[in-house]
Design a protein around this motif. Sequence first.
Motif, mmCIF file in Angstrom:
data_model
loop_
_atom_site.group_PDB
_atom_site.id
_atom_site.type_symbol
_atom_site.label_atom_id
_atom_site.label_comp_id
_atom_site.label_asym_id
_atom_site.label_seq_id
_atom_site.Cartn_x
_atom_site.Cartn_y
_atom_site.Cartn_z
ATOM 1 N N GLU A 80 10.278 -3.113 -0.486
ATOM 2 C CA GLU A 80 9.410 -2.702 -1.593
ATOM 3 C C GLU A 80 8.449 -1.604 -1.142
ATOM 4 N N ARG A 81 7.949 -1.733 0.069
ATOM 5 C CA ARG A 81 6.999 -0.738 0.571
ATOM 6 C C ARG A 81 7.687 0.618 0.736
ATOM 7 N N VAL A 82 8.921 0.586 1.219
ATOM 8 C CA VAL A 82 9.675 1.830 1.390
ATOM 9 C C VAL A 82 9.916 2.489 0.035
ATOM 10 N N THR A 83 10.287 1.696 -0.952
ATOM 11 C CA THR A 83 10.569 2.214 -2.287
ATOM 12 C C THR A 83 9.339 2.864 -2.912
ATOM 13 N N GLU A 84 8.190 2.212 -2.776
ATOM 14 C CA GLU A 84 6.947 2.756 -3.332
ATOM 15 C C GLU A 84 6.668 4.152 -2.787
ATOM 16 N N HIS A 85 6.806 4.305 -1.479
ATOM 17 C CA HIS A 85 6.506 5.593 -0.851
ATOM 18 C C HIS A 85 7.555 6.644 -1.210
ATOM 19 N N THR A 86 8.811 6.215 -1.325
ATOM 20 C CA THR A 86 9.881 7.151 -1.678
ATOM 21 C C THR A 86 9.654 7.738 -3.067
ATOM 22 N N ARG A 87 9.221 6.925 -3.999
ATOM 23 C CA ARG A 87 8.983 7.401 -5.366
ATOM 24 C C ARG A 87 7.837 8.419 -5.400
ATOM 25 N N ILE A 88 6.837 8.221 -4.559
ATOM 26 C CA ILE A 88 5.736 9.185 -4.483
ATOM 27 C C ILE A 88 6.256 10.537 -3.985
ATOM 28 N N ALA A 145 -1.245 3.647 -8.581
ATOM 29 C CA ALA A 145 -0.618 2.334 -8.710
ATOM 30 C C ALA A 145 -0.390 1.701 -7.333
ATOM 31 N N HIS A 146 -0.064 2.532 -6.345
ATOM 32 C CA HIS A 146 0.145 2.064 -4.971
ATOM 33 C C HIS A 146 -1.145 1.458 -4.416
ATOM 34 N N MET A 147 -2.265 2.128 -4.646
ATOM 35 C CA MET A 147 -3.556 1.625 -4.185
ATOM 36 C C MET A 147 -3.950 0.363 -4.954
ATOM 37 N N GLU A 148 -3.731 0.379 -6.260
ATOM 38 C CA GLU A 148 -4.071 -0.773 -7.098
ATOM 39 C C GLU A 148 -3.275 -2.004 -6.686
ATOM 40 N N ALA A 188 -2.060 -2.705 -3.742
ATOM 41 C CA ALA A 188 -2.572 -3.206 -2.466
ATOM 42 C C ALA A 188 -3.846 -4.019 -2.679
ATOM 43 N N VAL A 189 -4.741 -3.516 -3.521
ATOM 44 C CA VAL A 189 -5.992 -4.228 -3.789
ATOM 45 C C VAL A 189 -5.705 -5.593 -4.403
ATOM 46 N N GLN A 190 -4.793 -5.647 -5.356
ATOM 47 C CA GLN A 190 -4.499 -6.915 -6.020
ATOM 48 C C GLN A 190 -3.794 -7.897 -5.095
ATOM 49 N N ARG A 191 -3.028 -7.385 -4.141
ATOM 50 C CA ARG A 191 -2.380 -8.260 -3.171
ATOM 51 C C ARG A 191 -3.399 -8.822 -2.178
ATOM 52 N N LEU A 192 -4.324 -7.973 -1.736
ATOM 53 C CA LEU A 192 -5.297 -8.379 -0.723
ATOM 54 C C LEU A 192 -6.487 -9.146 -1.297
ATOM 55 N N ALA A 193 -6.842 -8.819 -2.538
ATOM 56 C CA ALA A 193 -7.998 -9.459 -3.177
ATOM 57 C C ALA A 193 -7.639 -9.792 -4.618
ATOM 58 N N PRO A 194 -6.831 -10.835 -4.827
ATOM 59 C CA PRO A 194 -6.403 -11.202 -6.180
ATOM 60 C C PRO A 194 -7.584 -11.302 -7.143
ATOM 61 N N GLY A 195 -7.402 -10.733 -8.323
ATOM 62 C CA GLY A 195 -8.462 -10.743 -9.315
ATOM 63 C C GLY A 195 -9.360 -9.524 -9.247
ATOM 64 N N THR A 196 -9.130 -8.682 -8.227
ATOM 65 C CA THR A 196 -9.918 -7.456 -8.064
ATOM 66 C C THR A 196 -9.062 -6.258 -8.488
ATOM 67 N N SER A 197 -9.693 -5.298 -9.169
ATOM 68 C CA SER A 197 -8.949 -4.141 -9.649
ATOM 69 C C SER A 197 -9.765 -2.874 -9.504
ATOM 70 N N LEU A 198 -9.081 -1.789 -9.121
ATOM 71 C CA LEU A 198 -9.725 -0.474 -9.076
ATOM 72 C C LEU A 198 -9.862 0.124 -10.462
ATOM 73 N N ARG A 199 -9.054 -0.378 -11.400
ATOM 74 C CA ARG A 199 -8.960 0.237 -12.703
ATOM 75 C C ARG A 199 -9.912 -0.353 -13.749
#
Length: 230
Positions: free
Chosen positions: A180-188, A206-209, A211-222
């Motif tokens: 999944e990580r490889v795919t995300e970067h390839t699309r960019i 979306a890539h940054m968002e 990561a934030v949601q995975r590391l801190a569930p319930g937290t959003s940059l948006r």
Amino acid sequence: MSLPDIEPVSRESTAGIIARQLRDAIMTGALPPGTQLGETDLASRFQVSRGPLREAMQHLVSEGLLRSERHRGLFVIDLEPGDVYDIYSARSAIERAAMLRALRGDRERVAAELEEAVRAMATAADDDDPTALSWADLRFHEALIAASGSKRLVRMARTLLIETRMCLTALQGTYQRVEERVTEHTRIIEALRAGDEETALSLLEAHMEDAVQRLAPGTSLREGEAPAVP
């Protein structure tokens, strides 16, 4: 300035060497968040007196990598939701600016450089090497920022290097499939190569968002209120 006025360059101090090795251990996850650092054990491991060890650890306290708890000692910092938000908010601003500059420059050259990092990520995934995967992931983002040609963006990103590496180490356990990580970067890369500014920026955000949601569930940059930084 006459030659007699030039002083010899001093070698790295013992405290500096210890600080560098501890910093690397924190960055790679060898010393995970929350780990308590015992002076006696570390002095024995480094085979040094407590003086340079304490100096080294105070360096890391001032850098924000260690926290001091009264009557308990020193601990590797935990990545609280506020920390994660703050790190990725800063990274988003830097990498968005870098992407805009990359889109308006030699896109093919930048895309080729980023593909090298993605190939390294894919190899690490095939080899089931999470450490190499995280280093390759970091190289992707460093290459994007370097491609901007902005010395200031590069300098700003460098200050986030250790905390970013800590985040990437923590992210390793959140993906069911590392591909999944490889795919995300390839699309960019694909959006960058095509000169599709809207898609490239949207994918980066979306890539940054994600990561934030995975590391801190319930937290959003948006949306929602930014959590307080500890």
